[in-house]
Design a protein around this motif. Sequence first.
Motif, PDB file in Angstrom:
ATOM      1  N   LEU A  60      -2.407   2.463  -9.117  1.00 25.04           N
ATOM      2  CA  LEU A  60      -2.982   2.858  -7.831  1.00 25.04           C
ATOM      3  C   LEU A  60      -2.000   3.500  -6.865  1.00 25.04           C
ATOM      4  N   ARG A  61      -0.709   3.289  -7.043  1.00 24.60           N
ATOM      5  CA  ARG A  61       0.262   3.819  -6.090  1.00 24.60           C
ATOM      6  C   ARG A  61       0.901   5.094  -6.630  1.00 24.60           C
ATOM      7  N   ASN A  62       1.169   6.017  -5.737  1.00 25.21           N
ATOM      8  CA  ASN A  62       1.818   7.267  -6.119  1.00 25.21           C
ATOM      9  C   ASN A  62       3.333   7.060  -6.112  1.00 25.21           C
ATOM     10  N   ILE A  63       3.835   6.411  -7.173  1.00 31.45           N
ATOM     11  CA  ILE A  63       5.249   6.085  -7.293  1.00 31.45           C
ATOM     12  C   ILE A  63       5.700   6.311  -8.734  1.00 31.45           C
ATOM     13  N   GLU A  64       7.021   6.364  -8.941  1.00 30.77           N
ATOM     14  CA  GLU A  64       7.561   6.536 -10.288  1.00 30.77           C
ATOM     15  C   GLU A  64       7.430   5.271 -11.126  1.00 30.77           C
ATOM     16  N   ALA A  65       7.706   4.136 -10.506  1.00 30.31           N
ATOM     17  CA  ALA A  65       7.764   2.869 -11.231  1.00 30.31           C
ATOM     18  C   ALA A  65       6.379   2.253 -11.363  1.00 30.31           C
ATOM     19  N   GLU A  66       6.313   1.146 -12.118  1.00 26.94           N
ATOM     20  CA  GLU A  66       5.025   0.489 -12.333  1.00 26.94           C
ATOM     21  C   GLU A  66       4.584  -0.268 -11.086  1.00 26.94           C
ATOM     22  N   ASP A  67       3.262  -0.340 -10.884  1.00 26.43           N
ATOM     23  CA  ASP A  67       2.716  -1.170  -9.805  1.00 26.43           C
ATOM     24  C   ASP A  67       1.957  -2.372 -10.357  1.00 26.43           C
ATOM     25  N   THR A  68       1.780  -2.426 -11.695  1.00 23.62           N
ATOM     26  CA  THR A  68       1.051  -3.510 -12.344  1.00 23.62           C
ATOM     27  C   THR A  68       1.733  -3.848 -13.665  1.00 23.62           C
ATOM     28  N   SER A  69       1.871  -5.142 -13.941  1.00 24.61           N
ATOM     29  CA  SER A  69       2.552  -5.556 -15.174  1.00 24.61           C
ATOM     30  C   SER A  69       1.990  -6.888 -15.655  1.00 24.61           C
ATOM     31  N   VAL A  70       1.747  -6.982 -16.954  1.00 24.97           N
ATOM     32  CA  VAL A  70       1.306  -8.235 -17.578  1.00 24.97           C
ATOM     33  C   VAL A  70       2.157  -8.456 -18.825  1.00 24.97           C
ATOM     34  N   SER A  71       2.759  -9.641 -18.929  1.00 28.89           N
ATOM     35  CA  SER A  71       3.649  -9.940 -20.054  1.00 28.89           C
ATOM     36  C   SER A  71       3.350 -11.319 -20.617  1.00 28.89           C
ATOM     37  N   ILE A  72       3.643 -11.483 -21.898  1.00 28.58           N
ATOM     38  CA  ILE A  72       3.584 -12.783 -22.566  1.00 28.58           C
ATOM     39  C   ILE A  72       4.986 -13.125 -23.033  1.00 28.58           C
ATOM     40  N   VAL A  73       5.410 -14.343 -22.760  1.00 27.10           N
ATOM     41  CA  VAL A  73       6.765 -14.745 -23.140  1.00 27.10           C
ATOM     42  C   VAL A  73       6.714 -15.983 -24.032  1.00 27.10           C
ATOM     43  N   LYS A  74       7.689 -16.046 -24.926  1.00 30.45           N
ATOM     44  CA  LYS A  74       7.912 -17.232 -25.729  1.00 30.45           C
ATOM     45  C   LYS A  74       9.258 -17.801 -25.325  1.00 30.45           C
ATOM     46  N   ASN A  91       0.825  -1.204   0.000  1.00 32.03           N
ATOM     47  CA  ASN A  91       0.000   0.000   0.000  1.00 32.03           C
ATOM     48  C   ASN A  91       0.861   1.258   0.000  1.00 32.03           C
ATOM     49  N   GLN A  92       0.213   2.387  -0.056  1.00 34.48           N
ATOM     50  CA  GLN A  92       0.972   3.631  -0.180  1.00 34.48           C
ATOM     51  C   GLN A  92       1.867   3.879   1.026  1.00 34.48           C
ATOM     52  N   SER A  93       1.418   3.452   2.202  1.00 30.56           N
ATOM     53  CA  SER A  93       2.244   3.656   3.398  1.00 30.56           C
ATOM     54  C   SER A  93       3.555   2.882   3.305  1.00 30.56           C
ATOM     55  N   TYR A  94       3.542   1.736   2.636  1.00 30.47           N
ATOM     56  CA  TYR A  94       4.786   0.979   2.418  1.00 30.47           C
ATOM     57  C   TYR A  94       5.772   1.826   1.625  1.00 30.47           C
ATOM     58  N   TYR A  95       5.296   2.447   0.548  1.00 29.36           N
ATOM     59  CA  TYR A  95       6.193   3.250  -0.290  1.00 29.36           C
ATOM     60  C   TYR A  95       6.620   4.541   0.405  1.00 29.36           C
ATOM     61  N   ASP A  96       5.771   5.048   1.288  1.00 29.31           N
ATOM     62  CA  ASP A  96       6.097   6.296   1.973  1.00 29.31           C
ATOM     63  C   ASP A  96       7.077   6.098   3.126  1.00 29.31           C
ATOM     64  N   GLN A  97       7.362   4.843   3.488  1.00 32.66           N
ATOM     65  CA  GLN A  97       8.270   4.574   4.605  1.00 32.66           C
ATOM     66  C   GLN A  97       9.706   5.000   4.321  1.00 32.66           C
ATOM     67  N   ALA A  98      10.104   4.940   3.048  1.00 27.22           N
ATOM     68  CA  ALA A  98      11.481   5.281   2.686  1.00 27.22           C
ATOM     69  C   ALA A  98      11.475   5.965   1.326  1.00 27.22           C
ATOM     70  N   PRO A  99      12.271   7.011   1.138  1.00 25.12           N
ATOM     71  CA  PRO A  99      12.215   7.783  -0.104  1.00 25.12           C
ATOM     72  C   PRO A  99      12.663   7.030  -1.345  1.00 25.12           C
ATOM     73  N   TRP A 100      13.403   5.914  -1.189  1.00 27.56           N
ATOM     74  CA  TRP A 100      13.880   5.169  -2.356  1.00 27.56           C
ATOM     75  C   TRP A 100      12.816   4.226  -2.918  1.00 27.56           C
ATOM     76  N   ARG A 101      11.842   3.877  -2.098  1.00 30.57           N
ATOM     77  CA  ARG A 101      10.854   2.892  -2.547  1.00 30.57           C
ATOM     78  C   ARG A 101       9.974   3.454  -3.663  1.00 30.57           C
ATOM     79  N   GLY A 102       9.785   2.641  -4.679  1.00 29.64           N
ATOM     80  CA  GLY A 102       8.952   3.035  -5.804  1.00 29.64           C
ATOM     81  C   GLY A 102       9.647   3.906  -6.830  1.00 29.64           C
ATOM     82  N   THR A 103      10.918   4.245  -6.606  1.00 29.90           N
ATOM     83  CA  THR A 103      11.641   5.077  -7.568  1.00 29.90           C
ATOM     84  C   THR A 103      12.259   4.211  -8.658  1.00 29.90           C
TER      85      THR A 103
END
Length: 346
Positions: free
Chosen positions: A203-217, A154-166
């Motif tokens: 949903l999260r106020n962060i720089e990086a992605e919080d959701t990802s879907v990929s297809i691999v061969k 959740n957002q509080s997890y990312y707000d615990q430290a300034p490096w998280r989500g960057t």
Amino acid sequence: MVRYGIIGCGHIAKKHVEAIRAVDGAQLVAVCDTDPGRMEAFLEEGVEGYTDSADLVSRSDLDVVNICTPSGLHPDLTVQAAEAGKHVLVEKPMALTMAEADRMIQACADNGVKLSVVHPNRFRPAIRELKKRLERGAFGKISHANATLRWNRNQSYYDQAPWRGTQAMDGGVLMNQAIHNLDLLLWTAGDVEEVASYQATRLRNIEAEDTSVSIVKFKNGALGVIEAAVTLYPRNLEESLSLFGETGTAVIGGPTANWIKTWKFADLTDEEAEEAIRQVEADPFGMPGHQCLIQDMTEAVRTGGEPMVTGEDGRRALGLVVACQTAAERGEPVSMDEVLKGGGCQ
């Protein structure tokens, strides 16, 4: 006695301390953090504290440096330790770019020291059983495989430290949370040939992605799906690895991938399959993965052998993350070989 020093005294360092204490022949002699207050819980008789990593790695009695800092700091600290002649056990992800991973691997090779990356999920009892089934050919030809991580940060997890989500220090859900599952996907289903991906910050106020879907061969022709998100409400739901073949179906799952959910093979009766499930359920966590890695590194230092999870293994998992990120950024499939050769997002 193999003597360990830890750089970075945050949450994950506690697992390293517990693991070192639990392994015969391993001894913690030093810790380092730029914040002296974070070191206090680790300082005891025989353990010295440092605020400068250069002072820690310069100790002549130190054999292995465990790097437990934010991810973006791993490369420089690994090179510093290697140039001081110390073996390195680095937390995942080993780096955030392929170029930095290569720099780490080269520094350790140039200085004749070992490099191991913390991917402890390989040691889970259910995963070990899955690997044994694969090595025996029990699946036959693999048709497809899925790696799924549906967790809550959740957002509080990312707000615990300034490096998280960057982007510079964290790298997003694939890099920081799902990379363990991607390591398992590669370890079981094989090398990847091509990746297509979508990523979003939903949903999260962060720089990086919080959701990802990929297809691999995969290079063996099998297909796969990677789903990773830290947006699940209200708590972690699932981490799973699923393999499907002509003579076998297996799903390892639960909130963490520790339990056998499906175990069907042509060469097993239903009773034999149920017995395998019961054996794992009797001890689904087994020896803690960090303890397995410390034990393995201790033995490698003593014997001169290679660690079970090498720098190249860590690079391979990182490469799959970078391939997904690159494919999402370009909006088109990306060759895994291109990424492993240093192409893609850097």
